[in-house]
Design a protein around this motif. Sequence first.
Motif, PDB file in Angstrom:
ATOM      1  N   UNK A 112    -115.532  -5.466 -87.351  1.00 15.87           N
ATOM      2  CA  UNK A 112    -116.093  -4.583 -88.367  1.00 15.87           C
ATOM      3  C   UNK A 112    -115.364  -3.255 -88.445  1.00 15.87           C
ATOM      4  N   UNK A 113    -114.976  -2.725 -87.277  1.00 15.11           N
ATOM      5  CA  UNK A 113    -114.236  -1.468 -87.273  1.00 15.11           C
ATOM      6  C   UNK A 113    -112.871  -1.619 -87.932  1.00 15.11           C
ATOM      7  N   UNK A 114    -112.213  -2.725 -87.656  1.00 17.98           N
ATOM      8  CA  UNK A 114    -110.896  -2.958 -88.254  1.00 17.98           C
ATOM      9  C   UNK A 114    -111.020  -3.106 -89.775  1.00 17.98           C
ATOM     10  N   UNK A 115    -112.029  -3.841 -90.213  1.00 20.34           N
ATOM     11  CA  UNK A 115    -112.246  -3.974 -91.662  1.00 20.34           C
ATOM     12  C   UNK A 115    -112.572  -2.616 -92.273  1.00 20.34           C
ATOM     13  N   UNK A 116    -113.341  -1.818 -91.544  1.00 21.21           N
ATOM     14  CA  UNK A 116    -113.663  -0.478 -92.022  1.00 21.21           C
ATOM     15  C   UNK A 116    -112.426   0.384 -92.166  1.00 21.21           C
ATOM     16  N   UNK A 117    -111.522   0.282 -91.215  1.00 21.43           N
ATOM     17  CA  UNK A 117    -110.262   1.038 -91.286  1.00 21.43           C
ATOM     18  C   UNK A 117    -109.460   0.608 -92.509  1.00 21.43           C
ATOM     19  N   UNK A 118    -109.427  -0.696 -92.728  1.00 20.86           N
ATOM     20  CA  UNK A 118    -108.698  -1.218 -93.891  1.00 20.86           C
ATOM     21  C   UNK A 118    -109.304  -0.675 -95.189  1.00 20.86           C
ATOM     22  N   UNK A 119    -110.635  -0.686 -95.265  1.00 23.10           N
ATOM     23  CA  UNK A 119    -111.304  -0.168 -96.474  1.00 23.10           C
ATOM     24  C   UNK A 119    -111.084   1.330 -96.632  1.00 23.10           C
ATOM     25  N   UNK A 120    -111.074   2.050 -95.529  1.00 21.21           N
ATOM     26  CA  UNK A 120    -110.852   3.492 -95.591  1.00 21.21           C
ATOM     27  C   UNK A 120    -109.452   3.791 -96.140  1.00 21.21           C
ATOM     28  N   UNK A 121    -108.499   2.955 -95.753  1.00 25.00           N
ATOM     29  CA  UNK A 121    -107.134   3.148 -96.250  1.00 25.00           C
ATOM     30  C   UNK A 121    -107.074   2.882 -97.761  1.00 25.00           C
ATOM     31  N   UNK A 122    -107.765   1.820 -98.171  1.00 24.03           N
ATOM     32  CA  UNK A 122    -107.778   1.477 -99.602  1.00 24.03           C
ATOM     33  C   UNK A 122    -108.437   2.595-100.410  1.00 24.03           C
ATOM     34  N   UNK A 123    -109.527   3.158 -99.869  1.00 26.70           N
ATOM     35  CA  UNK A 123    -110.255   4.221-100.578  1.00 26.70           C
ATOM     36  C   UNK A 123    -109.595   5.591-100.403  1.00 26.70           C
TER      37      UNK A 123
ATOM     38  N   UNK B 299    -107.978  12.120 -90.811  1.00 33.16           N
ATOM     39  CA  UNK B 299    -108.667  12.341 -89.536  1.00 33.16           C
ATOM     40  C   UNK B 299    -109.841  11.389 -89.347  1.00 33.16           C
ATOM     41  N   UNK B 300    -110.502  10.997 -90.441  1.00 36.99           N
ATOM     42  CA  UNK B 300    -111.581  10.013 -90.332  1.00 36.99           C
ATOM     43  C   UNK B 300    -111.043   8.637 -89.949  1.00 36.99           C
ATOM     44  N   UNK B 301    -109.889   8.301 -90.510  1.00 34.42           N
ATOM     45  CA  UNK B 301    -109.261   7.016 -90.165  1.00 34.42           C
ATOM     46  C   UNK B 301    -108.844   7.026 -88.700  1.00 34.42           C
ATOM     47  N   UNK B 302    -108.269   8.130 -88.229  1.00 38.07           N
ATOM     48  CA  UNK B 302    -107.883   8.219 -86.822  1.00 38.07           C
ATOM     49  C   UNK B 302    -109.090   8.101 -85.901  1.00 38.07           C
ATOM     50  N   UNK B 303    -110.200   8.665 -86.307  1.00 39.64           N
ATOM     51  CA  UNK B 303    -111.425   8.561 -85.514  1.00 39.64           C
ATOM     52  C   UNK B 303    -111.850   7.103 -85.384  1.00 39.64           C
TER      53      UNK B 303
END
Length: 69
Positions: free
Chosen positions: A6-17, A22-26
């Motif tokens: 879920x965290x990895x998918x969240x990172x992917x979505x954060x990149x798309x959005x 700094x939020x992505x690094x967190x």
Amino acid sequence: MNRIEGQIKGIKNMKIKQTYFDNILHQITAAQAALDSVSRVLLRPFLKLLNKIFCLFYTQRRYSIYIDD
């Protein structure tokens, strides 16, 4: 493992959005910590086995010195 996925998918979505960097690094740090935790859980039984083997070897070697003399 599901949390990590879920965290990895969240990172992917954060990149798309185009979320702030700094939020992505967190989130990356959180995913790395979760992976470290999983690796410790997976390695623990192996390390315990190695410890038992070492203790048996050390004990046999220590007593064999006295037997061989």
